[in-house]
Design an enzyme around this catalytic site. Structure first.
Site, short mmCIF file in Angstrom:
data_model
loop_
_atom_site.label_atom_id
_atom_site.label_comp_id
_atom_site.label_asym_id
_atom_site.label_seq_id
_atom_site.Cartn_x
_atom_site.Cartn_y
_atom_site.Cartn_z
N GLN A 166 0.94 -1.18 0.03
CA GLN A 166 -0.13 0.15 0.15
C GLN A 166 0.95 1.38 -0.11
OE1 GLN A 166 -3.05 -0.05 -0.23
NE2 GLN A 166 -3.52 2.21 -0.33
N ALA B 65 -6.20 5.00 -0.86
CA ALA B 65 -6.09 4.95 0.59
C ALA B 65 -4.77 5.37 1.20
CB ALA B 65 -6.79 3.91 1.27
N SER C 55 -6.44 1.28 4.67
CA SER C 55 -6.92 0.59 3.43
C SER C 55 -7.72 -0.79 4.01
CB SER C 55 -6.07 0.31 2.34
OG SER C 55 -6.65 -0.87 1.42
N HIS D 126 -8.04 -3.54 2.64
CA HIS D 126 -7.49 -4.56 2.19
C HIS D 126 -6.25 -5.17 2.96
CE1 HIS D 126 -9.48 -5.05 -1.83
NE2 HIS D 126 -9.63 -3.75 -1.83
N ASP E 241 -12.33 -7.51 -3.30
CA ASP E 241 -13.20 -6.88 -4.33
C ASP E 241 -13.64 -7.94 -5.60
OD1 ASP E 241 -12.60 -4.42 -3.36
OD2 ASP E 241 -10.91 -4.04 -4.60
N GLU F 157 -19.07 1.60 -3.61
CA GLU F 157 -18.34 0.44 -4.07
C GLU F 157 -19.07 -0.94 -4.10
OE1 GLU F 157 -14.53 0.52 -2.81
OE2 GLU F 157 -13.76 2.45 -3.56
N TRP G 33 -18.81 -3.52 -5.50
CA TRP G 33 -17.83 -4.65 -5.44
C TRP G 33 -17.01 -4.88 -4.29
CZ3 TRP G 33 -17.29 0.06 -8.10
CH2 TRP G 33 -16.23 0.58 -7.76
N HIS G 34 -16.92 -4.11 -3.30
CA HIS G 34 -15.97 -4.27 -2.29
C HIS G 34 -16.84 -4.83 -0.83
CE1 HIS G 34 -12.48 -2.78 0.45
NE2 HIS G 34 -13.38 -2.89 1.36
#
Length: 316
Positions: free
Chosen positions: A199, A220, A225, A227, A234, A283, A285-286
């Site tokens: 990141q 981010a 983030s 993630h 995603d 979002e 998809w997240h």
């Protein structure tokens, strides 16, 4: 007589020498060049431009408008470390803090709402219900201890970092994919885990390309983030179309996730119309794994994690 002449000659020569030396000295013939002064030392702490670093974000405070993120090529930059395994148990909702954390001390004093720009450090980053957002960051040295490769399809075949998730979330994702296929819906993963180091590199690259302020509008800050938690992924349709793109929201796959993701412990982390609260644009998809109990509550109430924890940012 001869001795007298020699003495007069010697005196004449001496006078001539003295007079000549003085004349040459006055003309600068014997003047020494002054010593060159030593070059000035750079004062400690002054940046002379030799070691300028672009994209350094430590200590930066998110702006009032929060952040939005988008897809840059094959890298998605949506909003994630040594920890203990949860042994498959859903952890309880963290206690609400009595006071806010401090981004300067690094103390984990609780959930921050961003008062006065304060960015808190997540106290229990291994908790599957931990709130990670622009005002609550993960410790810089946090790395999930139980990362595995979920047995689901991705839009790429390599077994690389962004295919991994924490074990509990990975098992839940496998069930979600299986359940969707029973309903004729075929999903594919786009991007899951992203290490803190990744990141940092990603954000720094965007800063070098577009400048810090612009990079903040779609990527981010490291540590904020989702993630990096290993609990976010995603997803898209199996054909890979609309991967991490707005058009995914108009697909049958997106509709299925809205209705069924909570059954498997996932939430649409950044729902439509909540960008002022989450700090991110819609979002669809997240997905974020929080466990079936909280996922069911949020699906029923329509709340975000910020609202659930009464941690809606004060700076809107």
């Amino acid at each position: 007589m001869r001795k007298r002449n020699l003495m007069m000659f010697a005196v004449a020569v001496g006078l001539t020498t003295v007079i000549g030396y003085q004349a040459f000295q006055e003309d600068g013939w014997f003047t020494q060049s002054p010593k060159l002064a030593e070059p000035p030392k750079v004062t400690e702490g002054v940046n002379n431009g030799a070691n300028q670093q672009e994209g350094k974000v430590e200590g930066e405070v998110p702006d009032k408008s929060g952040e939005t993120e988008t897809n840059k090529g094959n890298e998605t930059t949506t909003g994630g470390d040594q920890t203990e395994k949860n042994e498959g148990k859903e952890t309880s909702k963290p206690d609400k803090p009595s006071d806010k954390g401090s981004s300067n001390s690094g103390d984990s004093a609780g959930i921050s709402k961003g008062e006065d720009g304060v960015v808190g450090v997540v106290a229990e980053p291994e908790n599957v219900t931990a709130l990670v957002n622009p005002f609550n960051k993960l410790p810089d040295d946090y790395t999930p201890a139980d990362l595995v490769y979920p047995d689901v399809r991705f839009i790429f075949s390599e077994k690389i970092e962004k295919r991994m998730m924490r074990k509990e979330a990975a098992e839940a994702l496998e069930k979600l994919f299986s359940g969707s296929e029973e309903d004729g819906i075929y999903l594919a993963g786009v991007s899951a885990y992203r290490s803190h180091a990744t990141q940092v590199k990603l954000f720094d690259r965007y800063v070098k390309r577009d400048g810090y302020e612009k990079a903040r509008t779609y990527s981010a800050l490291p540590g904020t983030s989702e993630h990096e938690t290993g609990l976010a992924v995603d997803v898209t349709s199996s054909d890979g179309k609309c991967a991490a793109a707005d058009c995914f929201g108009d697909t049958k796959e997106s509709d299925w996730l809205k209705k069924n993701a909570a059954n498997y412990g996932f939430i649409i982390r950044y729902p439509e119309g909540k960008d002022k609260i989450t700090g991110y644009q819609y979002e669809p998809w997240h997905l974020r794994y929080v466990g079936t109990d909280i996922a069911a509550e949020l699906a029923a109430s329509g709340e975000t994690l910020e609202e659930y924890y009464d941690a809606v940012p004060v700076n809107k």
